[in-house]
Structure formats: structure tokens, C-alpha cells
Design an enzyme around this catalytic site. Sequence first.
Site, PDB file in Angstrom:
ATOM      1  N   LYS A  31       0.980   4.952   8.289  1.00 55.95           N
ATOM      2  CA  LYS A  31       1.350   5.222   6.910  1.00 55.95           C
ATOM      3  C   LYS A  31       0.141   5.554   5.868  1.00 55.95           C
ATOM      4  CE  LYS A  31       2.637   1.647   4.493  1.00 55.95           C
ATOM      5  NZ  LYS A  31       1.821   0.928   3.779  1.00 55.95           N
TER       6      LYS A  31
ATOM      7  N   LYS B  89      -7.501   1.823  -2.643  1.00 62.12           N
ATOM      8  CA  LYS B  89      -6.924   1.187  -1.235  1.00 62.12           C
ATOM      9  C   LYS B  89      -7.073   2.255  -0.223  1.00 62.12           C
ATOM     10  CE  LYS B  89      -4.708  -1.375   1.598  1.00 62.12           C
ATOM     11  NZ  LYS B  89      -5.403  -2.587   2.441  1.00 62.12           N
TER      12      LYS B  89
ATOM     13  N   THR C 218       0.862  -1.183  -0.079  1.00 65.65           N
ATOM     14  CA  THR C 218      -0.086  -0.120   0.110  1.00 65.65           C
ATOM     15  C   THR C 218       0.869   1.095   0.015  1.00 65.65           C
ATOM     16  OG1 THR C 218      -1.814  -1.103   1.132  1.00 65.65           O
ATOM     17  CG2 THR C 218      -1.941   1.189   1.262  1.00 65.65           C
TER      18      THR C 218
HETATM   19  P1  NAP Z   1       5.650  -6.743   6.934  1.00 60.67           P
HETATM   20  O1  NAP Z   1       5.350  -8.024   7.626  1.00 60.67           O
HETATM   21  O2  NAP Z   1       6.460  -5.921   7.928  1.00 60.67           O
HETATM   22  O3  NAP Z   1       6.663  -7.120   5.653  1.00 60.67           O
HETATM   23  C1  NAP Z   1       7.307  -6.114   5.132  1.00 60.67           C
HETATM   24  C2  NAP Z   1       8.301  -6.661   3.925  1.00 60.67           C
HETATM   25  O4  NAP Z   1       9.094  -5.669   3.182  1.00 60.67           O
HETATM   26  C3  NAP Z   1       9.445  -7.599   4.559  1.00 60.67           C
HETATM   27  O5  NAP Z   1       9.533  -8.509   3.775  1.00 60.67           O
HETATM   28  C4  NAP Z   1      10.763  -6.682   4.507  1.00 60.67           C
HETATM   29  O6  NAP Z   1      12.057  -7.362   4.648  1.00 60.67           O
HETATM   30  C5  NAP Z   1      10.372  -5.776   3.189  1.00 60.67           C
HETATM   31  N1  NAP Z   1      11.014  -4.739   3.203  1.00 60.67           N
HETATM   32  C6  NAP Z   1      10.697  -3.392   4.074  1.00 60.67           C
HETATM   33  N2  NAP Z   1      11.572  -2.530   3.497  1.00 60.67           N
HETATM   34  C7  NAP Z   1      12.541  -3.074   2.662  1.00 60.67           C
HETATM   35  C8  NAP Z   1      13.575  -2.427   2.174  1.00 60.67           C
HETATM   36  N3  NAP Z   1      14.055  -0.969   2.231  1.00 60.67           N
HETATM   37  N4  NAP Z   1      14.431  -3.389   1.335  1.00 60.67           N
HETATM   38  C9  NAP Z   1      13.943  -4.723   1.142  1.00 60.67           C
HETATM   39  N5  NAP Z   1      12.867  -5.278   1.745  1.00 60.67           N
HETATM   40  C10 NAP Z   1      12.197  -4.367   2.438  1.00 60.67           C
HETATM   41  O7  NAP Z   1       4.533  -6.108   6.334  1.00 60.67           O
HETATM   42  P2  NAP Z   1       3.340  -6.781   5.565  1.00 60.67           P
HETATM   43  O8  NAP Z   1       2.293  -6.812   6.797  1.00 60.67           O
HETATM   44  O9  NAP Z   1       3.621  -7.956   4.871  1.00 60.67           O
HETATM   45  O10 NAP Z   1       2.739  -5.418   4.684  1.00 60.67           O
HETATM   46  C11 NAP Z   1       3.306  -5.033   3.438  1.00 60.67           C
HETATM   47  C12 NAP Z   1       2.493  -4.151   2.501  1.00 60.67           C
HETATM   48  O11 NAP Z   1       1.132  -4.679   2.518  1.00 60.67           O
HETATM   49  C13 NAP Z   1       2.501  -2.844   3.318  1.00 60.67           C
HETATM   50  O12 NAP Z   1       2.446  -1.656   2.450  1.00 60.67           O
HETATM   51  C14 NAP Z   1       1.110  -2.864   4.210  1.00 60.67           C
HETATM   52  O13 NAP Z   1       0.609  -1.602   4.284  1.00 60.67           O
HETATM   53  C15 NAP Z   1       0.154  -3.734   2.999  1.00 60.67           C
HETATM   54  N6  NAP Z   1      -0.706  -4.734   3.434  1.00 60.67           N
HETATM   55  C16 NAP Z   1      -0.575  -5.153   4.618  1.00 60.67           C
HETATM   56  C17 NAP Z   1      -1.863  -6.061   5.309  1.00 60.67           C
HETATM   57  C18 NAP Z   1      -1.908  -6.725   6.445  1.00 60.67           C
HETATM   58  O14 NAP Z   1      -2.654  -7.097   6.929  1.00 60.67           O
HETATM   59  N7  NAP Z   1      -0.706  -6.985   6.921  1.00 60.67           N
HETATM   60  C19 NAP Z   1      -2.924  -5.914   4.435  1.00 60.67           C
HETATM   61  C20 NAP Z   1      -2.944  -5.222   3.125  1.00 60.67           C
HETATM   62  C21 NAP Z   1      -1.946  -4.590   2.893  1.00 60.67           C
HETATM   63  P3  NAP Z   1      12.498  -7.865   5.902  1.00 60.67           P
HETATM   64  O15 NAP Z   1      11.777  -9.318   6.117  1.00 60.67           O
HETATM   65  O16 NAP Z   1      13.831  -7.923   5.789  1.00 60.67           O
HETATM   66  O17 NAP Z   1      12.104  -6.963   7.114  1.00 60.67           O
END
Ligand code: NAP
Length: 300
Positions: A243, A175, A100
Site C-alpha cells: 500500500k 512517511k 500510513t
Molecule cells: P494491523 O495490525 O493490521 O491493525 C489494523 C487495525 O485497523 C486493526 O485494529 C483493525 O481492526 C483496524 N481496521 C482495519 N480496517 C478497519 C475498518 N474498515 N474498520 C474498522 N477497523 C479497521 O496493522 P498495523 O501494523 O497496526 O498498522 C496500522 C497502520 O500503521 C497502517 O497504516 C500501517 O501501514 C501503519 N504502520 C505500521 C507499522 C508496523 O510496523 N506495523 C509501522 C508504521 C506504520 P481489527 O482488529 O478488527 O482487524
Amino acid sequence: MQSSSDRVGFIGLGIMGLPMALNLIKNGHSLVIYNRTRSKAASLQALGAKVVESPREVAKECGITISVLTDAVDVEQVLTEKDGYLSGCKEGEIFVDMGTNSPRGAKRLESILAAKGVGFLDAPVTGGQRGAQDGTLTIMVGGKETDFERARALFEHMGKKVVYAGPTGSGQLLKLCNQVVVALDMLACTEAFMIARKAGVSDTKLFEVLSNGAANSFTVQNLLPKIMKNDLEPGFKVAHLKKDLSYAADLAKEVGVPVLGTSTVLQLYTALTEMGYGEKGTQALKKVYDALSTRDKTTG
Ligand code: NAP
């Protein structure tokens, strides 16, 4: 032998990315995966995914690459860093950002990739961790319709509802509207819970009523039980909702719409982050109310 156009690149194996990638494998796709923290790739490697050391290697091996990263700056970093995606990609490939971000961020990513002849889709998702695991996400896609058609089968293997939203940024626009509803519903659930607790209403009865009437929602079903158990583990992280709300407030300002509710929840989630709950689930909003209630007592 497989050609690069058969293989799908996947970058970002966090709470959402890992189960989304797993569903692609289960649906027969051959994946090349990269995650900054390599250990998170182990379970998919065991299922046959090829783990590589850089986004550059992903780009070299795949015709379509998906990223599920935190924010637009992270996607840009993965594209432009040394051994980033841009150093390995070829004209005619497609890069799909499923995190997102802002519509403005999506357009910036599109222009960076267009300079290399790579197509771009913004394809954020809703449905939470459970939706990612069950393959029941709703996916909203912005970008060229021809690129969307090339990636459509992948979306259908990660979600149950796929919506082509329009030009680049349109997926993120939808979104952000979704996130306004999600955040305000969390606020409503938290306040109802706090009132019920203080007034002596049982959790069971509150849940029974809210989940069977006009108040029922994803938040009631999936997060109210966590609020009741004081279970703060993420699902969806506080820092990520902050965010999203910040992007939604910027967008509202751009289009001249007053957002009284959105600015309130943005302030609450900003406070929650400053209180140290950024990596907890969004249901931690209750902690702001706990803090305010405590303060009321001590200040009389
Ligand atoms: P998360 O568990 O914090 O995972 C983030 C991922 O991004 C990890 O694999 C992290 O790597 C990687 N990452 C972040 N910054 C990076 C960088 N600078 N370089 C390389 N890798 C990087 O987050 P999430 O919950 O999966 O969410 C991911 C996205 O989906 C976000 O934009 C969130 O708003 C959106 N979203 C989330 C949900 C939900 O329910 N969780 C639902 C809809 C949408 P590392 O493993 O090395 O930290």
C-alpha cells in the site's frame, strides 16, 4: 468528574495501535477505546480503559480521537458508517489519523471532518512494532499548527521524536519518503542474504559485518535476523508496505520523478501478496527470491 476534553479516544488496536494506546495509559491518559474486533481491547480494559461499541461513542466522550487503521478507506469508513465518528462528534474536537495513507487521502479526510467543525491531523509513525512498544516512534505531523500543539503531549507520550511537518498531508509525504528507504533497504538485505547463503557465508559473519559497518540500519538490526531464521511473523505486514509503495509511486508520478527502485520493490511486494504472503511480515520478500531460485533450477 472528567470532561470529554480530558479523555482521549483511540480507534484501531492492531500491531501498532495497541502498544501506542498502552503507552498513553502508562503516561496517565484516560482512554476510551474502540476496535472492530472487540477481543483486542481486553488487555487495555483491564488497565482501566473504557471500551465502547462504536466510533460514535468514542466521539461523544472525547475531545481528541486517534485512529491507527490500515488505510484511508478504513478511516473514512470509521468516520462515515452508521454509528461512525461523524454521528457523535462535536465542533472543536480533533481527529488524528496515525496510520500510513496518501497525502491526497489526508486532505480528503480533513475536508470530511471540517464539514463538522472538527480539526484533522495526519500523524503517521515510523519505528515499527518495537518503537510502538518502547514509546520510541518518530511521528511526523501534518495539519494546522494550533491543532498540533493541542495534541503534542499525546505524540510525546508515544514517540521520542515528534516533527511538525506542515499543512495537511505533509506528515504522509514524509512517511512515504521514509517507506521508499525502508523498502529498498529490505531489498538490499534480502539480496545480500541470498548471495551470502548461496556462497556459503555464515549468517553470523554476515550479520556481524552488516550491523557494524556502513550497511547498518533498522532493517539489518531488526529484520535480517528474522530473514535468517525464516521467521515470517509480522511486525510490519507485506500488504501494508505494498500500500505504502503504491502511494509513493503515485506521488512520484504526480511530481514527475522517475522511481526505478520504488517501482521494482512495488512489483515484488505485489507478487508477494499474490503468492499469499500479504499478512506476513515484510521480511517475507525472501520468498520471491526462493521461488525464482527454485524456478531457475527446474528450468535449468
Ligand atoms: P494491523 O495490525 O493490521 O491493525 C489494523 C487495525 O485497523 C486493526 O485494529 C483493525 O481492526 C483496524 N481496521 C482495519 N480496517 C478497519 C475498518 N474498515 N474498520 C474498522 N477497523 C479497521 O496493522 P498495523 O501494523 O497496526 O498498522 C496500522 C497502520 O500503521 C497502517 O497504516 C500501517 O501501514 C501503519 N504502520 C505500521 C507499522 C508496523 O510496523 N506495523 C509501522 C508504521 C506504520 P481489527 O482488529 O478488527 O482487524
